[in-house]
Design a protein around this motif. Structure first.
Motif, PDB file in Angstrom:
ATOM      1  N   PHE A 117      54.267  63.481  34.174  1.00  0.00           N
ATOM      2  CA  PHE A 117      55.106  64.205  33.216  1.00  0.00           C
ATOM      3  C   PHE A 117      55.796  65.393  33.876  1.00  0.00           C
ATOM      4  CE2 PHE A 117      55.546  67.846  30.340  1.00  0.00           C
ATOM      5  CZ  PHE A 117      56.513  67.331  29.481  1.00  0.00           C
ATOM      6  N   VAL A 118      55.102  66.095  34.766  1.00  0.00           N
ATOM      7  CA  VAL A 118      55.716  67.228  35.469  1.00  0.00           C
ATOM      8  C   VAL A 118      56.952  66.755  36.228  1.00  0.00           C
ATOM      9  CG1 VAL A 118      55.411  68.849  37.384  1.00  0.00           C
ATOM     10  CG2 VAL A 118      53.634  68.628  35.636  1.00  0.00           C
ATOM     11  N   TYR A 119      56.841  65.616  36.896  1.00  0.00           N
ATOM     12  CA  TYR A 119      57.995  65.080  37.614  1.00  0.00           C
ATOM     13  C   TYR A 119      59.124  64.753  36.639  1.00  0.00           C
ATOM     14  CZ  TYR A 119      61.024  62.015  40.253  1.00  0.00           C
ATOM     15  OH  TYR A 119      62.127  61.458  40.833  1.00  0.00           O
ATOM     16  N   CYS A 120      58.801  64.059  35.542  1.00  0.00           N
ATOM     17  CA  CYS A 120      59.817  63.645  34.574  1.00  0.00           C
ATOM     18  C   CYS A 120      60.508  64.867  33.951  1.00  0.00           C
ATOM     19  CB  CYS A 120      59.171  62.780  33.490  1.00  0.00           C
ATOM     20  SG  CYS A 120      60.339  62.000  32.370  1.00  0.00           S
ATOM     21  N   ALA A 121      59.723  65.872  33.572  1.00  0.00           N
ATOM     22  CA  ALA A 121      60.291  67.080  32.978  1.00  0.00           C
ATOM     23  C   ALA A 121      61.152  67.832  33.986  1.00  0.00           C
ATOM     24  CB  ALA A 121      59.172  67.986  32.460  1.00  0.00           C
ATOM     25  N   ALA A 122      60.711  67.891  35.237  1.00  0.00           N
ATOM     26  CA  ALA A 122      61.485  68.580  36.273  1.00  0.00           C
ATOM     27  C   ALA A 122      62.830  67.891  36.492  1.00  0.00           C
ATOM     28  CB  ALA A 122      60.696  68.626  37.575  1.00  0.00           C
ATOM     29  N   ALA A 123      62.833  66.554  36.430  1.00  0.00           N
ATOM     30  CA  ALA A 123      64.101  65.835  36.577  1.00  0.00           C
ATOM     31  C   ALA A 123      65.059  66.178  35.446  1.00  0.00           C
ATOM     32  CB  ALA A 123      63.841  64.321  36.621  1.00  0.00           C
ATOM     33  N   ALA A 124      64.546  66.254  34.217  1.00  0.00           N
ATOM     34  CA  ALA A 124      65.393  66.604  33.077  1.00  0.00           C
ATOM     35  C   ALA A 124      65.940  68.025  33.222  1.00  0.00           C
ATOM     36  CB  ALA A 124      64.594  66.463  31.776  1.00  0.00           C
ATOM     37  N   LEU A 125      65.089  68.963  33.619  1.00  0.00           N
ATOM     38  CA  LEU A 125      65.519  70.345  33.793  1.00  0.00           C
ATOM     39  C   LEU A 125      66.540  70.467  34.921  1.00  0.00           C
ATOM     40  CD1 LEU A 125      62.033  72.061  33.407  1.00  0.00           C
ATOM     41  CD2 LEU A 125      63.945  72.241  31.810  1.00  0.00           C
ATOM     42  N   ARG A 126      66.311  69.742  35.993  1.00  0.00           N
ATOM     43  CA  ARG A 126      67.229  69.808  37.123  1.00  0.00           C
ATOM     44  C   ARG A 126      68.611  69.263  36.743  1.00  0.00           C
ATOM     45  NH1 ARG A 126      70.765  68.953  40.355  1.00  0.00           N
ATOM     46  NH2 ARG A 126      70.623  69.103  42.612  1.00  0.00           N
ATOM     47  N   LEU A 127      68.646  68.163  36.010  1.00  0.00           N
ATOM     48  CA  LEU A 127      69.919  67.590  35.593  1.00  0.00           C
ATOM     49  C   LEU A 127      70.649  68.503  34.611  1.00  0.00           C
ATOM     50  CD1 LEU A 127      68.793  63.872  35.209  1.00  0.00           C
ATOM     51  CD2 LEU A 127      70.484  64.733  36.838  1.00  0.00           C
ATOM     52  N   ALA A 128      69.904  69.117  33.688  1.00  0.00           N
ATOM     53  CA  ALA A 128      70.528  70.044  32.739  1.00  0.00           C
ATOM     54  C   ALA A 128      71.096  71.257  33.467  1.00  0.00           C
ATOM     55  CB  ALA A 128      69.513  70.471  31.681  1.00  0.00           C
ATOM     56  N   ARG A 129      70.343  71.797  34.420  1.00  0.00           N
ATOM     57  CA  ARG A 129      70.835  72.947  35.184  1.00  0.00           C
ATOM     58  C   ARG A 129      72.048  72.567  36.016  1.00  0.00           C
ATOM     59  NH1 ARG A 129      67.051  75.810  39.666  1.00  0.00           N
ATOM     60  NH2 ARG A 129      67.462  73.807  40.677  1.00  0.00           N
ATOM     61  N   PHE A 130      72.037  71.383  36.579  1.00  0.00           N
ATOM     62  CA  PHE A 130      73.188  70.924  37.366  1.00  0.00           C
ATOM     63  C   PHE A 130      74.448  70.863  36.508  1.00  0.00           C
ATOM     64  CE2 PHE A 130      75.931  67.416  38.703  1.00  0.00           C
ATOM     65  CZ  PHE A 130      76.222  67.776  40.007  1.00  0.00           C
ATOM     66  N   ASN A 131      74.300  70.369  35.285  1.00  0.00           N
ATOM     67  CA  ASN A 131      75.470  70.234  34.403  1.00  0.00           C
ATOM     68  C   ASN A 131      76.072  71.588  34.038  1.00  0.00           C
ATOM     69  OD1 ASN A 131      75.277  67.457  34.403  1.00  0.00           O
ATOM     70  ND2 ASN A 131      74.109  67.351  32.508  1.00  0.00           N
ATOM     71  N   VAL A 132      75.243  72.590  33.772  1.00  0.00           N
ATOM     72  CA  VAL A 132      75.773  73.895  33.363  1.00  0.00           C
ATOM     73  C   VAL A 132      76.179  74.747  34.553  1.00  0.00           C
ATOM     74  CG1 VAL A 132      74.433  73.877  31.226  1.00  0.00           C
ATOM     75  CG2 VAL A 132      73.495  75.009  33.240  1.00  0.00           C
ATOM     76  N   ASN A 133      75.701  74.419  35.749  1.00  0.00           N
ATOM     77  CA  ASN A 133      76.023  75.216  36.942  1.00  0.00           C
ATOM     78  C   ASN A 133      77.140  74.610  37.789  1.00  0.00           C
ATOM     79  OD1 ASN A 133      74.176  77.133  36.341  1.00  0.00           O
ATOM     80  ND2 ASN A 133      72.844  76.793  38.091  1.00  0.00           N
ATOM     81  N   THR A 134      77.769  73.551  37.286  1.00  0.00           N
ATOM     82  CA  THR A 134      78.772  72.849  38.092  1.00  0.00           C
ATOM     83  C   THR A 134      79.871  73.772  38.597  1.00  0.00           C
ATOM     84  OG1 THR A 134      78.377  70.806  36.853  1.00  0.00           O
ATOM     85  CG2 THR A 134      80.428  70.959  38.097  1.00  0.00           C
ATOM     86  N   GLY A 135      80.292  74.708  37.769  1.00  0.00           N
ATOM     87  CA  GLY A 135      81.401  75.569  38.150  1.00  0.00           C
ATOM     88  C   GLY A 135      81.050  76.744  39.035  1.00  0.00           C
ATOM     89  N   VAL A 136      79.774  76.991  39.267  1.00  0.00           N
ATOM     90  CA  VAL A 136      79.402  78.186  40.025  1.00  0.00           C
ATOM     91  C   VAL A 136      78.611  77.899  41.302  1.00  0.00           C
ATOM     92  CG1 VAL A 136      79.405  79.658  37.984  1.00  0.00           C
ATOM     93  CG2 VAL A 136      77.298  78.492  38.636  1.00  0.00           C
ATOM     94  N   VAL A 137      78.211  76.668  41.506  1.00  0.00           N
ATOM     95  CA  VAL A 137      77.422  76.328  42.688  1.00  0.00           C
ATOM     96  C   VAL A 137      78.344  75.918  43.833  1.00  0.00           C
ATOM     97  CG1 VAL A 137      75.742  74.683  43.637  1.00  0.00           C
ATOM     98  CG2 VAL A 137      75.393  75.650  41.377  1.00  0.00           C
ATOM     99  N   ASP A 138      78.041  76.385  45.025  1.00  0.00           N
ATOM    100  CA  ASP A 138      78.768  76.000  46.234  1.00  0.00           C
ATOM    101  C   ASP A 138      78.677  74.481  46.390  1.00  0.00           C
ATOM    102  OD1 ASP A 138      79.714  75.549  48.796  1.00  0.00           O
ATOM    103  OD2 ASP A 138      78.750  77.309  49.656  1.00  0.00           O
ATOM    104  N   LYS A 139      79.819  73.808  46.436  1.00  0.00           N
ATOM    105  CA  LYS A 139      79.851  72.351  46.453  1.00  0.00           C
ATOM    106  C   LYS A 139      79.190  71.754  47.686  1.00  0.00           C
ATOM    107  CE  LYS A 139      82.227  72.092  42.630  1.00  0.00           C
ATOM    108  NZ  LYS A 139      81.600  71.622  41.382  1.00  0.00           N
ATOM    109  N   ARG A 140      79.042  72.548  48.726  1.00  0.00           N
ATOM    110  CA  ARG A 140      78.440  72.013  49.944  1.00  0.00           C
ATOM    111  C   ARG A 140      76.933  71.839  49.833  1.00  0.00           C
ATOM    112  NH1 ARG A 140      80.097  76.411  54.123  1.00  0.00           N
ATOM    113  NH2 ARG A 140      79.394  77.639  52.325  1.00  0.00           N
ATOM    114  N   PHE A 141      76.328  72.429  48.793  1.00  0.00           N
ATOM    115  CA  PHE A 141      74.868  72.396  48.666  1.00  0.00           C
ATOM    116  C   PHE A 141      74.454  72.041  47.242  1.00  0.00           C
ATOM    117  CE2 PHE A 141      75.926  75.454  51.988  1.00  0.00           C
ATOM    118  CZ  PHE A 141      75.165  74.985  53.051  1.00  0.00           C
TER     119      PHE A 141
END
Length: 273
Positions: A117-141
């Protein structure tokens, strides 16, 4: 008697907004990646873990293509972005968690399903953070380990062990603890701020030296020689590369954050650090 014309009858109804269509080409790749994740779950339920691993790795290849195809054909859409996130959650979040639980963690009782479950929840959190941070994260990383790489780390270990004749929790507690270690490492690394190189600045339109093509051909040959070992080794190296980069930047006094610009959204400041 009022003989004035009824103005309401003369007003034409507002035109209905035109519905946007769905681009079929990039979404075909996304649906195929989703099928790979679902296929992997079904294979794991039938104790066919090699086929499950192949399904996840095929989903990874297809997931890497849908965005590039959309950009090359100018068929990007909000629908495609949402579809891609949902497909990633199934193929690289739920599927690896269920597969590793079925293979090794279910013999460990409560600790096993908690780790999954920790893995599954972390994947959901990571994807949600990726979606909201698309405009501010350096595209190279990437900010944290990308979910396909995390899935490859967990599933690659299962594929290598299964290919070597180890049948999960039946082999004893040592294999369950090792699988749990990889599962927790991959899951927690997804939600860190450790920078991982994204390879997005590589252009396929530029010319390259001849030796690069030779190296690519040798890489294909190396993977084909023994896919479980080579793929697992590659993703172990990639999974550690972010921490090595983080330590190097820290030692040199360079900024370790992958956030390229600031944001004025005070309610989401914690997501951008």
């Amino acid at each position: 008697m009022n003989d004035a014309p009824d103005l309401a009858d003369d007003v034409e109804p507002a035109p209905r907004p035109r519905r946007k269509g769905i681009y079929i080409l990039p979404n075909l790749f996304t649906l195929a990646a989703l099928f790979g994740g679902f296929y992997a779950i079904v294979m794991a339920m039938n104790q066919r873990f090699e086929n499950a691993a192949i399904g996840i790795f095929c989903a990874m290849v297809l997931d890497s293509l849908d965005g590039r195809v959309a950009r090359m054909t100018n068929t990007q859409s909000a629908f495609g972005e949402q579809m891609d996130s949902l497909s990633d959650m199934v193929s690289f979040g739920a599927a690896p968690a269920l597969i590793v639980y079925e293979w090794a963690l279910k013999g460990m009782g409560k600790l096993g399903w908690i780790a999954a479950f920790v893995y599954c929840a972390a994947a959901a959190l990571r994807l949600a953070r990726f979606n909201v941070n698309t405009g501010v994260v350096d595209k190279r990383f990437f900010q944290g380990l990308p979910s396909p790489a995390a899935a490859a780390l967990v599933i690659g270990f299962i594929w290598l062990m299964d290919d070597s004749g180890y049948k999960g929790f039946r082999e004893g507690p040592w294999l369950g603890w090792t699988a749990m270690g990889f599962t927790l490492f991959a899951g927690l690394t997804m939600v860190t701020n450790v920078p991982f190189y994204s390879f997005k600045d590589i252009s396929f339109k530029r010319t390259v030296p001849f030796i690069v093509i030779v190296a690519i051909a040798l890489s294909f040959a190396l993977v084909a020689y023994h896919p479980p070992t080579v793929l697992f080794a590659l993703f172990v190296v990639y999974g550690l590369s972010g921490y090595a980069m983080y330590a190097y930047r820290k030692a040199k006094g360079r900024p370790v954050s992958v956030i390229a610009t600031s944001t004025d959204e005070p309610d989401e400041q914690g997501l951008h650090r």
